[in-house]
Write a protein that holds these residues in place. Structure first.
Motif, PDB file in Angstrom:
ATOM      1  N   ALA A 203      48.559  20.935  -0.185  1.00  0.00           N
ATOM      2  CA  ALA A 203      47.377  20.633   0.635  1.00  0.00           C
ATOM      3  C   ALA A 203      47.723  20.172   2.084  1.00  0.00           C
ATOM      4  N   PHE A 204      47.083  20.766   2.926  1.00  0.00           N
ATOM      5  CA  PHE A 204      46.809  20.158   4.311  1.00  0.00           C
ATOM      6  C   PHE A 204      45.459  19.009   4.402  1.00  0.00           C
ATOM      7  N   HIS A 205      45.859  17.929   4.557  1.00  0.00           N
ATOM      8  CA  HIS A 205      44.858  17.022   4.562  1.00  0.00           C
ATOM      9  C   HIS A 205      44.247  16.795   5.961  1.00  0.00           C
ATOM     10  N   ILE A 206      42.954  16.930   6.321  1.00  0.00           N
ATOM     11  CA  ILE A 206      42.545  16.529   7.577  1.00  0.00           C
ATOM     12  C   ILE A 206      41.378  15.566   7.305  1.00  0.00           C
ATOM     13  N   ALA A 207      41.522  14.220   7.876  1.00  0.00           N
ATOM     14  CA  ALA A 207      40.579  13.278   7.835  1.00  0.00           C
ATOM     15  C   ALA A 207      39.859  13.014   9.056  1.00  0.00           C
ATOM     16  N   THR A 208      38.344  13.007   8.993  1.00  0.00           N
ATOM     17  CA  THR A 208      37.700  13.185  10.231  1.00  0.00           C
ATOM     18  C   THR A 208      36.868  11.942  10.083  1.00  0.00           C
ATOM     19  N   ASP A 209      36.254  11.463  11.427  1.00  0.00           N
ATOM     20  CA  ASP A 209      35.315  10.401  11.730  1.00  0.00           C
ATOM     21  C   ASP A 209      34.677  10.748  13.082  1.00  0.00           C
ATOM     22  N   ILE A 210      33.588   9.859  13.288  1.00  0.00           N
ATOM     23  CA  ILE A 210      33.037  10.102  14.571  1.00  0.00           C
ATOM     24  C   ILE A 210      33.519   8.755  15.247  1.00  0.00           C
ATOM     25  N   ASN A 211      33.988   7.984  14.469  1.00  0.00           N
ATOM     26  CA  ASN A 211      34.601   6.460  14.955  1.00  0.00           C
ATOM     27  C   ASN A 211      35.980   6.388  15.228  1.00  0.00           C
ATOM     28  N   ALA A 212      36.306   6.364  16.516  1.00  0.00           N
ATOM     29  CA  ALA A 212      37.922   6.387  16.978  1.00  0.00           C
ATOM     30  C   ALA A 212      38.574   5.448  16.315  1.00  0.00           C
ATOM     31  N   THR A 213      38.170   4.197  16.144  1.00  0.00           N
ATOM     32  CA  THR A 213      38.890   3.105  15.553  1.00  0.00           C
ATOM     33  C   THR A 213      39.141   3.320  14.056  1.00  0.00           C
ATOM     34  N   ALA A 214      38.298   4.156  13.470  1.00  0.00           N
ATOM     35  CA  ALA A 214      38.499   4.428  12.029  1.00  0.00           C
ATOM     36  C   ALA A 214      39.695   5.518  11.823  1.00  0.00           C
ATOM     37  N   LEU A 215      39.711   6.480  13.016  1.00  0.00           N
ATOM     38  CA  LEU A 215      40.631   7.484  13.038  1.00  0.00           C
ATOM     39  C   LEU A 215      42.176   6.769  13.068  1.00  0.00           C
ATOM     40  N   GLU A 216      42.164   5.753  14.041  1.00  0.00           N
ATOM     41  CA  GLU A 216      43.402   5.064  14.272  1.00  0.00           C
ATOM     42  C   GLU A 216      43.689   4.237  13.054  1.00  0.00           C
ATOM     43  N   THR A 217      42.954   3.778  12.388  1.00  0.00           N
ATOM     44  CA  THR A 217      43.105   2.933  11.255  1.00  0.00           C
ATOM     45  C   THR A 217      43.602   4.005  10.039  1.00  0.00           C
ATOM     46  N   THR A 218      42.957   5.059   9.982  1.00  0.00           N
ATOM     47  CA  THR A 218      43.306   6.274   8.957  1.00  0.00           C
ATOM     48  C   THR A 218      44.833   6.491   9.064  1.00  0.00           C
ATOM     49  N   ARG A 219      45.099   6.724  10.312  1.00  0.00           N
ATOM     50  CA  ARG A 219      46.515   7.388  10.695  1.00  0.00           C
ATOM     51  C   ARG A 219      47.597   6.060  10.218  1.00  0.00           C
ATOM     52  N   ASN A 220      47.164   4.780  10.594  1.00  0.00           N
ATOM     53  CA  ASN A 220      48.071   3.701  10.444  1.00  0.00           C
ATOM     54  C   ASN A 220      48.171   3.552   8.845  1.00  0.00           C
ATOM     55  N   THR A 221      47.103   3.809   7.870  1.00  0.00           N
ATOM     56  CA  THR A 221      47.050   3.759   6.360  1.00  0.00           C
ATOM     57  C   THR A 221      47.858   4.790   5.943  1.00  0.00           C
ATOM     58  N   PHE A 222      47.687   6.047   6.517  1.00  0.00           N
ATOM     59  CA  PHE A 222      48.573   6.957   5.869  1.00  0.00           C
ATOM     60  C   PHE A 222      50.077   6.787   6.414  1.00  0.00           C
ATOM     61  N   ALA A 223      50.521   6.303   7.427  1.00  0.00           N
ATOM     62  CA  ALA A 223      52.033   6.125   7.667  1.00  0.00           C
ATOM     63  C   ALA A 223      52.424   5.085   7.175  1.00  0.00           C
ATOM     64  N   HIS A 224      51.641   4.125   6.809  1.00  0.00           N
ATOM     65  CA  HIS A 224      52.164   2.792   5.981  1.00  0.00           C
ATOM     66  C   HIS A 224      52.308   3.189   4.426  1.00  0.00           C
ATOM     67  N   ASN A 225      51.437   3.966   3.945  1.00  0.00           N
ATOM     68  CA  ASN A 225      51.530   4.308   2.507  1.00  0.00           C
ATOM     69  C   ASN A 225      52.462   5.261   2.202  1.00  0.00           C
ATOM     70  N   CYS A 226      52.505   6.486   3.118  1.00  0.00           N
ATOM     71  CA  CYS A 226      53.347   7.777   2.826  1.00  0.00           C
ATOM     72  C   CYS A 226      54.536   7.742   3.287  1.00  0.00           C
ATOM     73  N   GLY A 227      55.028   6.766   4.340  1.00  0.00           N
ATOM     74  CA  GLY A 227      56.380   6.771   4.989  1.00  0.00           C
ATOM     75  C   GLY A 227      56.696   7.988   5.756  1.00  0.00           C
TER      76      GLY A 227
END
Ligand SMILES: C[S@@+](CC[C@H](N)C(=O)[O-])C[C@H]1O[C@@H](n2cnc3c(N)ncnc32)[C@H](O)[C@@H]1O
Length: 236
Positions: free
Chosen positions: A78-102
């Motif tokens: 899978a190639f995962h794409i996470a979208t949102d209209i909220n830029a802060t949500a996208l920054e949070t999502t990026r950090n959540t992915f990096a933190h948990n996936c290494g």
């Protein structure tokens, strides 16, 4: 039990805090994983062998749902794409992915974020698996989307929650685009609450889209709220 992702940079004054609806997605995808669902449906008709499946979460918020699926390799290739209209949500999502996936994960589970409204950014037949935990609370109106610079606006949380008449204005737009954006044999997982009148919504969807099968795949009473996730499968 698969681990629930940690959200390392939460700002729940601007980004939706994971709640019962988010955790219903986690429970569903753990069940699908245990049942081997995505191993059986390993390629859609439009993908060549070895080609990545495009998995899109609309409105990713904290990123907890997409990260759970990617980190636990629930959908192979899978190639995962996470979208949102909220830029802060996208920054949070990026950090959540990096933190948990290494650092080692992206090669195996490529992941990116995209600021976009609903399915507007996607080409026809592009998405293999779509997920949406929408703003579903009935309301008189939906506030306008603030500018990206207006980071501190109070509207971001309202936009995460309220869905206009019957709570269905936002979800209705996604349902109307499913036949176009889903690849053949593609699937969409969409959450409803009881006040969305989902049996009627699904009945109308089936009438308009006879090339889909639609099933309620998980339902739960959460306090006063009754939540259900439906799977919309494009058969042809
Ligand atoms: C109920 S929250 C779900 C957040 C996250 N997926 C979860 O399950 O915890 C709805 C999300 O949809 C986003 N959203 C609202 N309207 C949107 C739109 N038109 N396009 C994309 N995302 C939208 C909100 O910013 C919010 O992050």
């Amino acid at each position: 039990m698969l681990p629930t992702p940690v959200v390392p940079t939460p700002d729940y004054s601007r980004v939706y805090e994971p709640a019962e609806d988010s955790f219903l997605f986690l429970d569903l995808f753990e069940q699908l994983h245990d049942a081997g669902h995505f191993a059986r449906t390993s390629s859609t008709a439009s993908r060549q062998p070895g080609e990545l499946r495009v998995v899109v979460e609309l409105g990713a918020g904290s990123g907890v749902v997409s990260t759970f699926i990617a980190a636990n390799r629930i959908i192979p290739n899978a190639f995962h794409i996470a979208t949102d209209i909220n830029a802060t949500a996208l920054e949070t999502t990026r950090n959540t992915f990096a933190h948990n996936c290494g650092a080692g994960a992206p090669a195996e589970a490529p992941f990116d974020v995209l600021r976009a409204s609903l399915t507007d950014a996607f080409r026809p037949h592009e998405i293999d698996v779509l997920l949406f935990n929408p703003p579903y609370v009935p309301s008189e109106e939906i506030p306008p989307v603030p500018s990206v610079q207006d980071d501190a606006s109070d509207s971001w949380l309202d936009l995460a929650l309220v869905g206009g008449h019957d709570g269905m204005l936002v979800t209705g737009q996604v349902l109307a685009s499913l036949n176009s954006v889903l690849a053949p044999q593609g699937e969409a997982y969409i959450l409803f609450c009881a006040r969305n009148n989902h049996p009627q919504v699904v009945q109308r969807f089936r009438q308009k889209n006879p090339n889909f099968s639609v099933d309620c795949v998980i339902a739960r009473k959460c306090g006063w709220e009754e939540l259900a996730i439906y799977r919309f499968t494009k058969l042809s």
